[in-house]
Design a protein around this motif. Structure first.
Motif, PDB file in Angstrom:
ATOM      1  N   THR A   1       0.823  -1.207   0.000  1.00  0.00           N
ATOM      2  CA  THR A   1       0.000   0.000   0.000  1.00  0.00           C
ATOM      3  C   THR A   1       0.856   1.256   0.000  1.00  0.00           C
ATOM      4  OG1 THR A   1      -0.139   0.047   2.420  1.00  0.00           O
ATOM      5  CG2 THR A   1      -1.880  -1.135   1.249  1.00  0.00           C
ATOM      6  N   VAL A   2       0.263   2.328  -0.537  1.00  0.00           N
ATOM      7  CA  VAL A   2       0.863   3.663  -0.530  1.00  0.00           C
ATOM      8  C   VAL A   2      -0.187   4.626  -0.015  1.00  0.00           C
ATOM      9  CG1 VAL A   2       1.922   5.483  -1.918  1.00  0.00           C
ATOM     10  CG2 VAL A   2       2.293   3.089  -2.534  1.00  0.00           C
ATOM     11  N   ARG A   3       0.200   5.463   0.947  1.00  0.00           N
ATOM     12  CA  ARG A   3      -0.708   6.474   1.471  1.00  0.00           C
ATOM     13  C   ARG A   3       0.031   7.809   1.556  1.00  0.00           C
ATOM     14  NH1 ARG A   3      -3.512   2.975   0.322  1.00  0.00           N
ATOM     15  NH2 ARG A   3      -5.126   1.877   1.520  1.00  0.00           N
ATOM     16  N   VAL A   4      -0.623   8.844   1.099  1.00  0.00           N
ATOM     17  CA  VAL A   4      -0.106  10.210   1.227  1.00  0.00           C
ATOM     18  C   VAL A   4      -1.137  11.005   2.007  1.00  0.00           C
ATOM     19  CG1 VAL A   4       0.635  12.280   0.025  1.00  0.00           C
ATOM     20  CG2 VAL A   4       1.165  10.037  -0.939  1.00  0.00           C
ATOM     21  N   ASP A   5      -0.745  11.471   3.173  1.00  0.00           N
ATOM     22  CA  ASP A   5      -1.690  12.141   4.076  1.00  0.00           C
ATOM     23  C   ASP A   5      -2.928  11.285   4.293  1.00  0.00           C
ATOM     24  OD1 ASP A   5       0.132  14.180   4.212  1.00  0.00           O
ATOM     25  OD2 ASP A   5      -0.979  15.540   2.907  1.00  0.00           O
ATOM     26  N   GLY A   6      -2.710   9.974   4.357  1.00  0.00           N
ATOM     27  CA  GLY A   6      -3.776   9.043   4.699  1.00  0.00           C
ATOM     28  C   GLY A   6      -4.615   8.538   3.554  1.00  0.00           C
ATOM     29  N   VAL A   7      -4.368   9.015   2.312  1.00  0.00           N
ATOM     30  CA  VAL A   7      -5.182   8.560   1.187  1.00  0.00           C
ATOM     31  C   VAL A   7      -4.311   7.870   0.140  1.00  0.00           C
ATOM     32  CG1 VAL A   7      -6.841  10.413   1.544  1.00  0.00           C
ATOM     33  CG2 VAL A   7      -5.007  10.716  -0.117  1.00  0.00           C
ATOM     34  N   ASP A   8      -4.934   7.018  -0.638  1.00  0.00           N
ATOM     35  CA  ASP A   8      -4.260   6.342  -1.744  1.00  0.00           C
ATOM     36  C   ASP A   8      -4.193   7.311  -2.925  1.00  0.00           C
ATOM     37  OD1 ASP A   8      -3.708   4.862  -4.093  1.00  0.00           O
ATOM     38  OD2 ASP A   8      -4.535   3.037  -3.215  1.00  0.00           O
TER      39      ASP A   8
END
Length: 243
Positions: A62-69
């Motif tokens: 998984t990848v999350r940026v500021d909690g979103v994909d």
């Protein structure tokens, strides 16, 4: 930096391209203000940038940026991330400066007239009001690079990804851009093969064959990288490729 920025998180993230593993099971949490991603050509740097920008999806993990994909939620990614590519011509889409600057704002939902108004106001504040209707084709390489940066800044992302941001520019332009980058409040993630660019980073990750082989402050990582590149460079390049 905005308090809404919780950082970039990768959990067992892998990417395969053409049947080859390019990024291999990365586990990272990036929260520092100035982060460098260092590696030679083919190390996976550009794929890493494209992955966290949401331009490609992970094949595993998984990848999350500021909690979103960032791949699945493009609208959220526009607020979280901006990208400055090495070659501005790979980024510029419109014939005039004001149209180029307004595009990202329109993507974020602003009416076209308001987006153009903000673009012109930004040019005025930068002392470049006369650029507004100028064809992008009349700008120099350094000016086009600057245009792309201004376009990103207008969108007010919390993190900006810089792909070899000073490559191919003359020394005065490099100095001007470096000063501008240093003053930005956003988190900067700089992708480069040049260790000198990362001397003032808070954290440097050294990628090799899609894996992180060193992760720490520049004083620790940069000398090790430089020594290894010198060792590789001392060998016969053709023999290295053949192996």
């Amino acid at each position: 930096m905005s308090k809404l920025s919780t950082g970039i998180e990768l959990v067992s993230a892998s990417v395969r391209l053409g049947g080859r593993v390019v990024l291999d099971g990365l586990n990272l949490r990036l929260t520092e203000a100035r982060i460098g991603i260092l590696g030679r050509n083919g190390s996976g740097k550009t794929t890493f940038l494209r992955l966290i920008a949401g331009l490609i999806a992970a094949d595993a993990g998984t990848v999350r940026v500021d909690g979103v994909d960032p791949f699945k939620d493009r609208k959220a990614a526009l607020a979280a991330l901006g990208i400055l590519f090495q070659n501005p011509d790979h980024q510029i889409l419109f014939p005039t400066v004001e149209e180029e600057l307004a595009f990202g704002l329109a993507q974020q939902g602003l009416p076209q007239a308001e987006a153009l108004g903000r673009a012109r106001a930004a040019l005025v504040s930068e002392g470049r009001a006369h650029w507004a209707t100028a064809p992008v084709s009349t700008l120099s390489q350094g000016q086009r690079h600057y245009l792309c940066l201004l376009s990103v800044l207008l969108m007010q992302p919390r993190t900006i990804l810089l792909d070899e941001p000073l490559a191919g520019l003359d020394l005065p332009t490099q100095a001007r851009l470096a000063r501008r980058f240093a003053a930005l409040p956003q988190r900067l993630v700089t992708i480069t093969h040049d260790p000198a660019v990362l001397a003032d980073a808070d954290r440097v990750l050294w990628l090799e064959a899609g894996r992180v082989v060193a992760d720490g402050p520049p004083a620790q990582v940069l000398p090790a990288f430089t020594a290894e590149m010198a060792r590789i460079g001392a060998r016969d390049a053709d023999a290295d490729l053949a192996g």
